[in-house]
Design an enzyme around this catalytic site. Structure first.
Site, PDB file in Angstrom:
ATOM      1  N   ASN A  11     -17.912 -35.365  22.642  1.00  0.00           N
ATOM      2  CA  ASN A  11     -18.787 -36.347  23.265  1.00  0.00           C
ATOM      3  C   ASN A  11     -18.714 -36.096  24.769  1.00  0.00           C
ATOM      4  OD1 ASN A  11     -19.648 -38.672  24.729  1.00  0.00           O
ATOM      5  ND2 ASN A  11     -19.465 -39.919  22.889  1.00  0.00           N
ATOM      6  N   GLU A  38     -23.748 -37.780  22.708  1.00  0.00           N
ATOM      7  CA  GLU A  38     -24.085 -38.592  23.876  1.00  0.00           C
ATOM      8  C   GLU A  38     -24.618 -37.713  25.008  1.00  0.00           C
ATOM      9  OE1 GLU A  38     -22.490 -42.732  25.943  1.00  0.00           O
ATOM     10  OE2 GLU A  38     -21.046 -41.468  24.855  1.00  0.00           O
ATOM     11  N   ASP A 151     -18.264 -38.145  17.259  1.00  0.00           N
ATOM     12  CA  ASP A 151     -17.672 -39.391  17.746  1.00  0.00           C
ATOM     13  C   ASP A 151     -17.960 -40.474  16.708  1.00  0.00           C
ATOM     14  OD1 ASP A 151     -16.940 -41.715  19.002  1.00  0.00           O
ATOM     15  OD2 ASP A 151     -18.260 -41.452  20.747  1.00  0.00           O
ATOM     16  N   ASN A 153     -16.381 -43.470  16.614  1.00  0.00           N
ATOM     17  CA  ASN A 153     -16.162 -44.802  17.177  1.00  0.00           C
ATOM     18  C   ASN A 153     -15.343 -45.695  16.253  1.00  0.00           C
ATOM     19  OD1 ASN A 153     -17.144 -45.202  19.880  1.00  0.00           O
ATOM     20  ND2 ASN A 153     -19.200 -44.737  19.112  1.00  0.00           N
ATOM     21  N   ASP A 222     -12.630 -39.273  17.514  1.00  0.00           N
ATOM     22  CA  ASP A 222     -13.444 -38.077  17.299  1.00  0.00           C
ATOM     23  C   ASP A 222     -12.813 -37.261  16.173  1.00  0.00           C
ATOM     24  OD1 ASP A 222     -15.330 -37.940  19.930  1.00  0.00           O
ATOM     25  OD2 ASP A 222     -13.345 -38.742  20.417  1.00  0.00           O
ATOM     26  N   ASP A 251     -15.086 -39.066  29.146  1.00  0.00           N
ATOM     27  CA  ASP A 251     -13.960 -39.888  28.709  1.00  0.00           C
ATOM     28  C   ASP A 251     -13.409 -39.422  27.360  1.00  0.00           C
ATOM     29  OD1 ASP A 251     -16.389 -40.713  27.671  1.00  0.00           O
ATOM     30  OD2 ASP A 251     -16.041 -42.854  27.961  1.00  0.00           O
ATOM     31  N   HIS A 252     -14.108 -38.490  26.697  1.00  0.00           N
ATOM     32  CA  HIS A 252     -13.633 -37.868  25.467  1.00  0.00           C
ATOM     33  C   HIS A 252     -13.122 -36.461  25.757  1.00  0.00           C
ATOM     34  CE1 HIS A 252     -15.644 -40.676  22.488  1.00  0.00           C
ATOM     35  NE2 HIS A 252     -16.262 -40.989  23.621  1.00  0.00           N
TER      36      HIS A 252
END
Length: 260
Positions: A11, A38, A151, A153, A222, A251-252
């Protein structure tokens, strides 16, 4: 048996904001398949050329704002490309790109966040996961070569959150979301990372806020899930934290799986 290959999922939290980082990583590691989530850009504005110069063919299901997925492949063009769910009404966001590479059906996924418990967004997340489960159950059998990556989530269990107490009342770590992952596993899909590593704290996401990266307060959200034939072929899964240290990071972190 198909030839060995490596698959990376990441991501990137805006491909245009993170383009240099992604290109650097791909150039250094050369995965055969790269699944990006994303991407946050319409297909016509996606920066195809730099990836093509690295030898990748590009399949896109993008949108501005947020969401969007891209799958990059080397050696072979992605076949039977599917944008979104296979049947039924279109999803309201672009979150799925499925294709076949080297005889393997690969689903590149950006699962809805869910926002907050008790909201329409959380209901949408659960309905989305169930719709995907039904599609997989309908279209594939246990002996097919299938990979789900991206991802999700959802943090699978207590090892995958930095604090169970901190997650109380939050999305990403609820019985309903865990039940959704149970549904995939009941189809014969398995978490490739846990084939090789049972330790806690192997996170893939660290919030930009509150010094989470520095404190290593993260989540593992992930995944690379695989059907039985691909699970058996999975030789390694690596969570690479190095790019989280780079300038303007996602941030991933990238997750790479190798299949023999």
């Amino acid at each position: 048996m198909s030839a060995p290959f490596s698959l990376m999922t990441w991501n990137v939290n805006s491909i245009r904001a993170r383009l240099d980082n992604v290109l650097t990583y791909l150039d250094e590691h050369q995965p055969d398949v790269a699944c990006l989530q994303e991407t946050k850009v319409e297909d016509q504005l996606f920066p195809r050329v730099p990836f093509m110069e690295l030898g990748y063919q590009v399949a896109l299901n993008g949108t501005k704002g947020y969401a969007g997925v891209a799958t990059l492949t080397k050696r072979a063009k992605p076949e039977d490309v599917q944008l979104g769910f296979a049947e039924g009404k279109p999803d309201k966001h672009r979150r799925i790109l499925a294709c076949t590479f080297a005889g393997v059906r690969i689903y590149n996924l950006y699962v809805p966040n869910g926002t907050a418990l008790g909201t329409d967004a959380f209901t949408y997340k659960l309905e989305w996961l169930e719709r995907l489960r039904v599609e997989l159950a309908t279209r594939f059998s246990a002996g097919d070569s299938v990979i789900l990556c991206g991802d999700f989530n959802v943090a699978r269990d207590e090892r995958d959150v930095w604090s169970v107490e901190a997650m109380a009342g939050c999305t990403h770590f609820t019985p309903e979301e865990h039940a959704a992952l149970d549904g995939f596993e009941q189809l014969g899909l398995r978490d490739c990372f846990r084939k090789h590593d049972q330790a806690a704290g192997r996170f893939t996401w660290f919030d930009y806020r509150d010094g989470c990266w520095e404190k290593k307060h993260g989540l593992r959200i992930d995944y690379v899930y695989a059907s039985a034939p691909m699970y058996e072929r999975c030789a390694e899964v690596v969570h690479d934290w190095e790019p989280r240290e780079w300038d303007t990071p996602s941030d991933h972190v990238p997750v790479t799986a190798k299949f023999s």
